[in-house]
Design a protein around this motif. Structure first.
Motif, PDB file in Angstrom:
ATOM      1  N   VAL A 104     -87.891 -32.300 -25.869  1.00 50.28           N
ATOM      2  CA  VAL A 104     -87.202 -31.550 -26.928  1.00 50.28           C
ATOM      3  C   VAL A 104     -86.635 -32.453 -28.021  1.00 50.28           C
ATOM      4  N   ARG A 105     -87.009 -33.735 -28.037  1.00 47.80           N
ATOM      5  CA  ARG A 105     -86.583 -34.606 -29.124  1.00 47.80           C
ATOM      6  C   ARG A 105     -87.294 -34.222 -30.422  1.00 47.80           C
ATOM      7  N   SER A 106     -86.880 -34.841 -31.515  1.00 41.88           N
ATOM      8  CA  SER A 106     -87.483 -34.558 -32.809  1.00 41.88           C
ATOM      9  C   SER A 106     -88.953 -34.983 -32.811  1.00 41.88           C
ATOM     10  N   PRO A 107     -89.773 -34.385 -33.684  1.00 45.51           N
ATOM     11  CA  PRO A 107     -91.186 -34.791 -33.755  1.00 45.51           C
ATOM     12  C   PRO A 107     -91.363 -36.276 -34.038  1.00 45.51           C
ATOM     13  N   LEU A 152     -91.291 -29.703 -28.242  1.00 41.27           N
ATOM     14  CA  LEU A 152     -90.635 -28.525 -28.807  1.00 41.27           C
ATOM     15  C   LEU A 152     -89.200 -28.933 -29.117  1.00 41.27           C
ATOM     16  N   PRO A 153     -88.912 -29.356 -30.340  1.00 36.22           N
ATOM     17  CA  PRO A 153     -87.556 -29.809 -30.680  1.00 36.22           C
ATOM     18  C   PRO A 153     -86.515 -28.729 -30.388  1.00 36.22           C
ATOM     19  N   CYS A 195     -85.467 -35.123 -22.741  1.00 35.44           N
ATOM     20  CA  CYS A 195     -84.917 -35.331 -24.084  1.00 35.44           C
ATOM     21  C   CYS A 195     -84.558 -36.804 -24.231  1.00 35.44           C
ATOM     22  N   GLY A 196     -83.461 -37.101 -24.901  1.00 35.00           N
ATOM     23  CA  GLY A 196     -83.047 -38.486 -25.053  1.00 35.00           C
ATOM     24  C   GLY A 196     -82.286 -39.017 -23.851  1.00 35.00           C
ATOM     25  N   SER A 197     -81.333 -38.215 -23.363  1.00 33.05           N
ATOM     26  CA  SER A 197     -80.524 -38.681 -22.224  1.00 33.05           C
ATOM     27  C   SER A 197     -80.110 -37.547 -21.302  1.00 33.05           C
ATOM     28  N   GLY A 198     -80.891 -36.468 -21.262  1.00 30.86           N
ATOM     29  CA  GLY A 198     -80.628 -35.381 -20.331  1.00 30.86           C
ATOM     30  C   GLY A 198     -79.648 -34.340 -20.819  1.00 30.86           C
ATOM     31  N   VAL A 199     -79.269 -34.379 -22.088  1.00 33.93           N
ATOM     32  CA  VAL A 199     -78.301 -33.419 -22.619  1.00 33.93           C
ATOM     33  C   VAL A 199     -79.009 -32.259 -23.316  1.00 33.93           C
TER      34      VAL A 199
END
Length: 281
Positions: free
Chosen positions: A174-177, A202-203, A239-243
């Motif tokens: 879900v991070r940015s493209p 899918l951001p 994602c980046g860190s699970g948030v």
């Protein structure tokens, strides 16, 4: 649809905030590059009666990764210190587009507490409705909370390696493209760029409406289908860190999928290692 609601409206909370079994938590969180102090901002303004749920503190102190899920014993102790027991209805909100109210919601569910909901629109929606805020620190009498860990809702590094190898689960990043493709820098230093092989992007921002509320169920369904996600099959979020991955879990829950698993270490773990495969495009 799922039996218990994942979201509540401001109107619902206005009606129920005084109920003896309702506990309100501010779970606000900011990424390192946002340069904001969520706890300090909480002390300046928060919903009446809200305690602060700090994802950086209610976390595994032995891990070198940020805000990793704590043990059930630690979670139970710290949540009890917030004045919550197993009979309470928990409502979490934040000031940053579901970061990290969705994470707190997922943590409670992972620790066996189903009666937890997110305030749709967060603090901004509360203010827009003309409701008052308070300042200072809220401390409630300590209560007993017993956590019952649900391993089906969380993935670790070995679990992700397994599902990548057997292809059993759709992995949604879900991070940015730009971060997904490896074209943008990560907000945490020292991470390789790119994504896991086979992952779909899918951001998480595409799940949130312009007013800061979660999209309607119809629009959520369209967003997931547009990304090629089939909720009838196993799904895991990273994602980046699970948030922010928990925002996808929240959206999927709204559509009736209650078992979406979150990769807790996410890209901070995967991209921080040298023995994990990475794709750039």
């Amino acid at each position: 649809m799922s039996a218990l609601p994942a979201l509540v409206s401001v109107d619902w909370l206005i009606r129920h905030q005084g109920d003896p079994d309702v506990r309100i938590l501010d779970a606000s969180f900011y990424l390192p590059n946002q340069n904001r102090d969520a706890h300090a901002e909480y002390r300046e303004r928060h919903l009446p009666g809200a305690a602060f749920f700090d994802v950086e503190v209610i976390a595994d102190p032995a891990s070198d990764l940020p805000h990793m899920l704590p043990s059930p014993e630690q979670f139970g102790r710290q949540v009890g210190e917030l004045g919550i027991d197993n009979a309470d209805r928990v409502v979490v909100y934040d000031t940053n587009r579901f970061l990290a109210s969705a994470r707190a919601w997922w943590m409670f569910r992972t620790m066996g507490h189903q009666d937890v909901m997110v305030l749709d629109g967060g603090l901004a929606a509360w203010q827009a409705a003309g409701q008052k805020l308070e300042s200072g620190e809220v401390r409630l009498p300590v209560r007993r909370f017993v956590a019952r860990f649900r391993p089906d809702l969380v993935l670790d590094l070995d679990g992700v390696r397994t599902i990548l190898e057997d292809g059993s689960t759709q992995i949604i990043d879900v991070r940015s493209p730009g971060r997904f493709r490896g074209a943008e820098p990560e907000p945490r230093a020292g991470l390789r760029a790119g994504h896991m092989p086979g992952a779909v992007n899918l951001p998480y921002g595409e799940l949130i409406d312009t007013d800061g509320r979660l999209l309607s169920n119809d629009r959520l369904q369209m967003a997931l289908e547009g990304a090629g996600i089939d909720l009838r099959l196993p799904v895991a979020a990273s994602c980046g860190s699970g948030v922010s991955a928990a925002i996808l879990a929240l959206a999927a829950y709204q559509l009736g999928k209650e078992d979406l698993a979150v990769y807790d270490g996410s890209w901070t773990e995967w991209g921080g290692r040298q023995d994990t495969p990475i794709v750039t495009e």
